[in-house]
Design an enzyme around this catalytic site. Structure first.
Site, short mmCIF file in Angstrom:
data_model
loop_
_atom_site.label_atom_id
_atom_site.label_comp_id
_atom_site.label_asym_id
_atom_site.label_seq_id
_atom_site.Cartn_x
_atom_site.Cartn_y
_atom_site.Cartn_z
N SER A 1 1.04 -1.56 0.20
CA SER A 1 -0.18 0.13 0.14
C SER A 1 0.96 1.14 -0.34
O SER A 1 1.54 1.20 -0.50
CB SER A 1 -0.79 -0.12 1.46
OG SER A 1 -1.38 1.03 1.14
N ASP B 1 -2.86 6.48 -3.25
CA ASP B 1 -1.56 5.88 -2.23
C ASP B 1 -0.76 4.12 -2.95
O ASP B 1 -1.68 4.39 -4.75
CB ASP B 1 -2.17 5.64 -1.14
CG ASP B 1 -3.07 4.48 -0.52
OD1 ASP B 1 -3.83 3.54 -2.23
OD2 ASP B 1 -3.05 3.14 0.06
N ASP C 1 -6.09 2.29 -3.56
CA ASP C 1 -7.08 1.69 -2.83
C ASP C 1 -7.65 3.69 -1.49
O ASP C 1 -8.65 3.23 -0.85
CB ASP C 1 -7.40 0.63 -1.67
CG ASP C 1 -6.18 0.70 -0.68
OD1 ASP C 1 -5.44 1.23 -0.79
OD2 ASP C 1 -6.12 -0.41 0.19
N ALA D 1 -10.35 8.64 7.55
CA ALA D 1 -9.78 9.99 7.34
C ALA D 1 -9.17 9.71 6.47
O ALA D 1 -8.89 10.27 5.27
CB ALA D 1 -9.29 10.80 8.80
N ASN D 2 -8.54 8.70 6.85
CA ASN D 2 -7.40 8.70 5.44
C ASN D 2 -7.51 8.13 3.92
O ASN D 2 -6.53 8.06 2.98
CB ASN D 2 -6.30 7.34 5.79
CG ASN D 2 -6.70 5.89 6.19
OD1 ASN D 2 -7.67 5.78 5.12
ND2 ASN D 2 -6.23 5.57 6.77
N SER E 1 -0.55 1.49 17.87
CA SER E 1 -0.79 1.28 16.23
C SER E 1 -0.88 -0.27 15.69
O SER E 1 -0.09 -1.02 17.24
CB SER E 1 0.08 1.50 15.46
OG SER E 1 0.48 0.42 14.64
N GLY E 2 -1.90 -0.94 14.77
CA GLY E 2 -2.16 -1.93 14.67
C GLY E 2 -0.78 -2.03 13.41
O GLY E 2 -0.47 -3.71 13.26
N THR E 3 -0.27 -1.32 12.54
CA THR E 3 0.40 -1.34 11.61
C THR E 3 2.16 -1.46 12.42
O THR E 3 3.18 -1.68 11.57
CB THR E 3 -0.11 -1.40 10.93
OG1 THR E 3 0.43 0.31 10.77
CG2 THR E 3 -1.38 -1.22 9.88
N ARG F 1 -0.23 5.97 18.39
CA ARG F 1 -0.89 7.29 18.38
C ARG F 1 -1.77 8.07 18.93
O ARG F 1 -2.64 7.53 19.50
CB ARG F 1 -1.48 6.53 16.68
CG ARG F 1 -0.96 5.79 15.79
CD ARG F 1 -1.93 5.69 14.79
NE ARG F 1 -1.20 4.54 13.15
CZ ARG F 1 -0.64 4.31 12.84
NH1 ARG F 1 0.57 5.88 12.59
NH2 ARG F 1 0.56 3.93 12.19
#
Ligand code: NG1
Ligand code: ZN
Length: 547
Positions: free
Chosen positions: A67, A281, A285, A377-378, A503-505, A510
């Protein structure tokens, strides 16, 4: 009952040895530095095969992408038959497969899944896969193919595609020849479906001023170029950041994530006042829009603005169509700007629900409405129409020309919107169609409400697993007592709102904060960041004040 060919498994698995490391299938699937991914993708191939067998041979999708992450990363996400993200309980199974330390352990995990899930190994398995433009994609496809060979799954390689195209293809393959047929399972079928619906939506309206589209130097660039002829000059679009030959440029100071996080134009773009810009991005997506006003001030039209525009338009169309009993609702995450929630609930009178971060959570909530609009929001999101809403929309003709025209638009809307997953191409057409129908500029769209000044910052801590949240991630339950201290600070700020979550990633927590003015927002952010850093084991440098 068929059995596993252990020799075959060993030979293939030896080609993809597992590094000493623990992997986890998170909100973004498996994602990390590409050089660590070989065994993970091989085993994701096994996971996809098992999932397909479990579902009676339905096609499972596998998308190789990272991504908006930098070029050296890559990842894989598995797609369930209707084009949605793979069911949550299988994420744990994919994780177990990825973490098996030896060939013997891998065999054990496979056998355990087969028996626990009641899988008949004789059932054929089918997997459709594609990748984005990352150079590492090619060798990872080989690893995936080897993974598919372990249980004899039939893999179909769709080459380079956007993530949402692969989701679309997966759904088409699984619905072909049924009353739910979603479309032709080809890129061409996808382009035609979207373009035809778009043309219906803008019928009789003037062609808009050109849109400048930043493609993050990713797969969106060649694919949008491929798509443009289908739009037959109805939408003038100028592509920038469309260089996929120099891989190092991917997502570098460009693309939706960069524009949203830095609240400024991508590299190489000087904004002309009041013109309309958009960014994809790296796997197309996500979508955000933006413009500059006369004095050069940057204005971002993010996922919240897109959701609000879409909800406004749909509520209006449903009313004009004179169709009864179609409920429209919106799903947001805690990152949605408070002003958008207020606009949706108070101006549009649309119910808003909050879901945890990650589109699969939003998708799930959105299914509860007849028409469920969901966006992060992203800029990642879409609109879902329930079977009963589709039935109503396609069975009514309207009793006057105005109603008939609204119904025609509603029908086209169900086709232009990718209902499998957030899709930047499809969302772009949705936004453009609404702007064209209304003859609105980006600024007019922006005027629906004014965003509260906000900040999203990372706070590095020694151990983010000590953070646990509740209430759609808006409140901390641990570390104990921290939420009360956050609340005490937030209370002092006008229109203040703030929350902290792990954060999950990424290995960080955050913090999101918003308040009535930029100065108050910055002060609020700084104070809470400092509090969390001090109270919850901050790592590295203490958060700085915004000067
Ligand atoms: P985490 O790292 O859990 O905040 C991020 C994004 C999500 C979603 C996932 C998956 C924010 C604040 N978070 O999740 O919205 O896109 O990545 O890619 O944007
Ligand atoms: Zn993406």
């Amino acid at each position: 009952m068929a059995t596993i060919n252990v020799n075959n498994l060993n030979v293939l698995s030896d080609l993809h040895p597992k590094p000493v490391r623990t992997f986890s299938y998170g909100t973004a699937g498996f994602r990390m530095k590409a050089e660590l991914l070989d065994s993970v993708i091989f085993r994701a191939g096994i996971a996809a095969s098992l999932r397909s067998k479990k579902l009676g041979g339905k096609v499972i999708g596998a998308m190789i992408t990272a991504s908006h992450n930098p070029a050296e990363d890559n990842g894989v996400k598995l797609v369930d038959p209707m084009g949605e993200m793979m069911e949550g309980s299988w994420e744990a199974l994919a994780t177990q497969l990825a973490n098996a330390e030896s060939n013997e352990k891998l065999l054990e995990v496979i056998q355990r899944i087969v028996s626990a899930q009641g899988i008949d190994l004789a059932t054929p398995a089918r997997v459709a896969f594609a990748r984005d433009t990352r150079p590492s994609g090619e060798s990872l496809v080989k690893a995936l193919n080897d993974g598919l060979k372990v249980l004899g799954a039939k893999g179909t390689d769709y080459g380079i595609m956007t993530t949402p195209q692969l989701h679309y293809i997966t759904r088409c393959l699984n619905t072909e020849g049924t009353p739910e047929a979603y479309g032709e399972p080809t890129a061409e079928g996808y382009y035609k479906k979207l373009a035809d619906a778009f043309k219906i939506l803008i019928e009789g309206k003037a062609t808009p001023a050109p849109l400048t589209l930043d493609c993050a130097n990713g797969v969106g660039a060649p694919k949008f170029l491929e798509f443009l002829p289908y739009l037959s000059d109805t939408l003038p679009v100028k592509l920038i950041n469309d260089d996929i030959n120099d891989a190092s440029k991917l997502n570098l100071n460009a693309g939706a994530d960069h524009v949203k996080s830095h609240q400024k134009a991508p590299v190489g773009l000087k904004l002309a006042p009041l013109e309309r810009y958009a960014s994809f991005d790296g796997d197309a997506d996500r979508l955000v829009y933006y413009y500059a006003d006369e004095d050069g001030t940057f204005h971002l039209l993010d996922g919240d603005k897109i959701a609000s525009l879409a909800a406004m338009y749909i509520v209006d169309l449903v009313k004009s169509a004179g169709v009864e009993g179609i409920s429209v609702g919106v799903v947001q995450t805690a990152y949605a700007n408070g002003a958008s929630t207020k606009y949706l609930t108070e101006t549009l009178n649309v119910p808003v629900k909050f879901a945890c971060t990650g589109v699969k959570h939003l998708h799930h909530e959105a299914l509860k409405y007849d028409v469920g609009v969901y966006f992060e929001a992203n800029g990642h999101g879409t609109v879902l129409f329930s079977p009963s809403a589709l039935k109503t929309i396609f069975s009514h003709e309207g009793s006057n020309p105005a109603q008939a025209s609204a119904i025609r638009s509603l029908r086209a809307l169900t086709e232009v919107i990718n209902q499998t997953v957030g899709d930047a191409f499809s969302d772009l057409l949705l936004v453009e169609a609404i702007l064209i129908q209304r003859q609105w500029t980006a600024r007019v769209w922006d005027q629906a409400y004014t965003d509260l000044p906000n900040r999203l910052v990372k706070i590095y801590v020694q151990d983010r697993t000590i953070f646990d949240t509740t209430d759609a991630e808006r409140k901390l339950v641990s570390p104990a007592g921290l939420q009360a201290q956050i609340d005490a600070i937030v209370k002092k700020f006008r229109d203040g709102r703030a929350f902290v979550r792990p954060s999950g990633t990424e290995d960080c927590t955050r913090l999101y904060a918003e308040a009535a003015t930029r100065g108050e927002c910055d002060e609020l952010t700084y104070r809470i960041a400092g509090l969390v850093f001090d109270q919850a084991g901050g790592a590295g440098q203490r958060p700085q004040e915004f000067l």
